[in-house]
Scaffold this motif. Structure first.
Motif, PDB file in Angstrom:
ATOM      1  N   TYR A   1      -0.752 -25.257  43.025  1.00 31.21           N
ATOM      2  CA  TYR A   1       0.401 -25.394  43.909  1.00 31.21           C
ATOM      3  C   TYR A   1       1.690 -25.288  43.104  1.00 31.21           C
ATOM      4  CZ  TYR A   1       3.835 -27.489  47.048  1.00 31.21           C
ATOM      5  OH  TYR A   1       4.946 -27.732  47.810  1.00 31.21           O
ATOM      6  N   LYS A   2       2.530 -24.349  43.504  1.00 30.23           N
ATOM      7  CA  LYS A   2       3.816 -24.182  42.816  1.00 30.23           C
ATOM      8  C   LYS A   2       4.945 -24.879  43.562  1.00 30.23           C
ATOM      9  CE  LYS A   2       2.024 -21.765  39.573  1.00 30.23           C
ATOM     10  NZ  LYS A   2       1.843 -22.384  38.246  1.00 30.23           N
ATOM     11  N   GLY A   3       5.099 -24.536  44.834  1.00 29.55           N
ATOM     12  CA  GLY A   3       6.175 -25.147  45.614  1.00 29.55           C
ATOM     13  C   GLY A   3       7.524 -24.584  45.230  1.00 29.55           C
TER      14      GLY A   3
ATOM     15  N   TYR B   1       3.247 -26.597  31.323  1.00 34.15           N
ATOM     16  CA  TYR B   1       1.950 -26.365  31.963  1.00 34.15           C
ATOM     17  C   TYR B   1       0.813 -26.675  30.998  1.00 34.15           C
ATOM     18  CZ  TYR B   1      -1.622 -23.826  34.644  1.00 34.15           C
ATOM     19  OH  TYR B   1      -2.742 -23.486  35.358  1.00 34.15           O
TER      20      TYR B   1
ATOM     21  N   THR C   1       9.044 -26.536  38.961  1.00 34.29           N
ATOM     22  CA  THR C   1       8.553 -26.399  40.330  1.00 34.29           C
ATOM     23  C   THR C   1       8.130 -27.759  40.876  1.00 34.29           C
ATOM     24  OG1 THR C   1       6.256 -25.989  39.647  1.00 34.29           O
ATOM     25  CG2 THR C   1       7.732 -24.077  39.813  1.00 34.29           C
TER      26      THR C   1
ATOM     27  N   GLY D   1       5.393 -28.391  42.498  1.00 32.25           N
ATOM     28  CA  GLY D   1       3.991 -28.613  42.173  1.00 32.25           C
ATOM     29  C   GLY D   1       3.810 -29.150  40.770  1.00 32.25           C
ATOM     30  N   ASN D   2       4.604 -28.636  39.844  1.00 32.25           N
ATOM     31  CA  ASN D   2       4.530 -29.112  38.469  1.00 32.25           C
ATOM     32  C   ASN D   2       4.918 -30.576  38.367  1.00 32.25           C
ATOM     33  OD1 ASN D   2       4.163 -28.943  35.696  1.00 32.25           O
ATOM     34  ND2 ASN D   2       5.255 -27.004  35.536  1.00 32.25           N
TER      35      ASN D   2
ATOM     36  N   VAL E   1      -3.239 -29.747  41.207  1.00 33.16           N
ATOM     37  CA  VAL E   1      -1.922 -29.496  41.814  1.00 33.16           C
ATOM     38  C   VAL E   1      -1.083 -28.615  40.902  1.00 33.16           C
ATOM     39  CG1 VAL E   1       0.247 -30.582  42.505  1.00 33.16           C
ATOM     40  CG2 VAL E   1      -1.926 -31.584  43.212  1.00 33.16           C
ATOM     41  N   VAL E   2      -1.080 -28.929  39.605  1.00 30.92           N
ATOM     42  CA  VAL E   2      -0.314 -28.122  38.652  1.00 30.92           C
ATOM     43  C   VAL E   2      -0.815 -26.682  38.640  1.00 30.92           C
ATOM     44  CG1 VAL E   2       0.174 -27.791  36.200  1.00 30.92           C
ATOM     45  CG2 VAL E   2       0.341 -30.056  37.194  1.00 30.92           C
TER      46      VAL E   2
ATOM     47  N   LEU F   1       4.921 -32.899  40.844  1.00 34.48           N
ATOM     48  CA  LEU F   1       3.947 -33.752  41.523  1.00 34.48           C
ATOM     49  C   LEU F   1       2.679 -33.905  40.683  1.00 34.48           C
ATOM     50  CD1 LEU F   1       4.239 -32.533  45.232  1.00 34.48           C
ATOM     51  CD2 LEU F   1       5.035 -34.698  44.275  1.00 34.48           C
ATOM     52  N   GLY F   2       2.202 -32.790  40.138  1.00 30.42           N
ATOM     53  CA  GLY F   2       1.002 -32.856  39.308  1.00 30.42           C
ATOM     54  C   GLY F   2       1.213 -33.704  38.069  1.00 30.42           C
TER      55      GLY F   2
END
Length: 342
Positions: A172-174, A121, A288, A290-291, A168-169, A293-294
């Motif tokens: 958003y987690k997802g 992160y 995750t 989101g991680n 996104v990071v 994708l970001g």
């Protein structure tokens, strides 16, 4: 075996060795940048481990820059000591600002964020540094957007994707998943004023260590917060000071002198990928959606921005070169010949 065949074999062996040497020389900058990313990945993971175990952040910053100053000082002494007497007051001022804002504030905030999140992160946001630098440069007027050029538009699109990826990071987690893991125990104004990098780096590290120690003592005076033992904290301090600060500085200095300032940031996403995989593998951190994708958005945006920056710089250099070219002598005209005769 006759002499001709022996000579031919020797020539082919020599040619092969020359090819290997040429290949190694041409890939030195690439190998240097890969080594830098490996060092950075190790730093992120080690820092994450000791911070999660309760290490005091300002003690870590202080000791790290003491080690870095000790490692850089020999280079400054042997290569730049003849220039020590020309350090100006403005150079001292910029070294102080660089140590306070560029090291204490930036590194302190990064360590606090790393302690409260995870290495992947925190590393994501380091890739936004070129974008933020460009934004500030546009704001103060040292850079131009150049929206009429393709390179300028690509830089804007790249910056947009980087910002979207960071959001996104953050937001958003997802769904998350684990990897089976192994249990493991837990700078421009200055160089214009004084362009001698080893000396300025050593002095800046000494200033940063002094400033961090003053701030740290004000925050926590307990001996336990500042004590060192033969443990992971000491390994991290020596690693970060000797490799992450000194060795990385020397390697980046070499790469920039050969390939230019836009080359090193192109490799930053590698440390992000290495960190995400190794953190999931060794520390058991959850990956995750989101991680991921970001991260992909930030990598795409960063490479787009750097491509546009490189093209923009090349176009600017061509325009400057054309302006600097002397005008070709004009052919004599009939009027000129008449005037000369008169």
């Amino acid at each position: 075996m006759d002499e001709k065949s022996v000579a031919g074999k020797r020539w082919r062996a020599g040619a092969g060795c020359n090819e290997v040497v040429k290949c190694f020389q041409s890939s030195q900058t690439l190998l240097s940048m890969l080594l830098i990313q490996v060092i950075a990945t190790g730093l992120y993971l080690l820092s994450r481990i000791i911070l999660s175990n309760g290490s005091f952040i300002f003690a870590l910053i202080t000791y790290r820059h003491v080690v870095a100053a000790i490692c850089v000082a020999p280079f400054a002494f042997f290569f730049e000591r003849s220039n020590w007497n020309i350090i100006t007051g403005r150079a001292w001022f910029w070294m102080f600002i660089n140590s306070l804002a560029g090291i204490i504030m930036a590194m302190g905030l990064y360590y606090y964020g790393l302690r409260d999140t995870n290495a992947t992160y925190a590393t994501n946001f380091l890739n936004l540094v070129p974008i933020l630098t460009f934004s500030i440069s546009v704001t103060v007027g040292t850079e131009k957007l150049r929206l009429k050029t393709k390179a300028g538009r690509v830089k804007i699109v790249g910056g947009f994707f980087c910002v979207v990826g960071a959001l996104v990071v953050s937001l958003y987690k997802g769904p998350g998943f684990y990897i089976d893991h192994i249990n493991w125990s837990r700078k421009v104004n200055l160089y214009k004023e004084y362009p001698f990098r080893y000396t300025t780096t050593a002095i800046t590290c000494i200033m940063a260590a002094a400033e961090a120690s003053v701030i740290g003592v004000c925050l926590d005076r307990r001996r336990a917060a500042w004590s060192l033992g033969w443990d992971m904290q000491l390994v991290t301090i020596v690693y970060s000071g000797a490799l992450a600060s000194t060795a990385t500085f020397c390697l980046i200095l070499y790469v920039v002198s050969v390939r230019g300032p836009t080359y090193p940031p192109m490799f930053n996403p590698l440390s992000l990928i290495f960190t995400a995989l190794l953190e999931a593998l060794f520390l058991g951190e959850k990956l995750t959606l989101g991680n991921l994708l970001g991260t992909l958005l930030i990598i795409f945006g960063l490479y787009s921005f750097l491509w546009g920056q490189k093209k923009d710089s090349a176009e600017s250099n061509k325009a400057t070169a054309k302006l600097d070219e002397p005008e070709p002598p004009q052919a004599p005209t009939m009027t000129t010949e008449i005037e000369e005769r008169v």
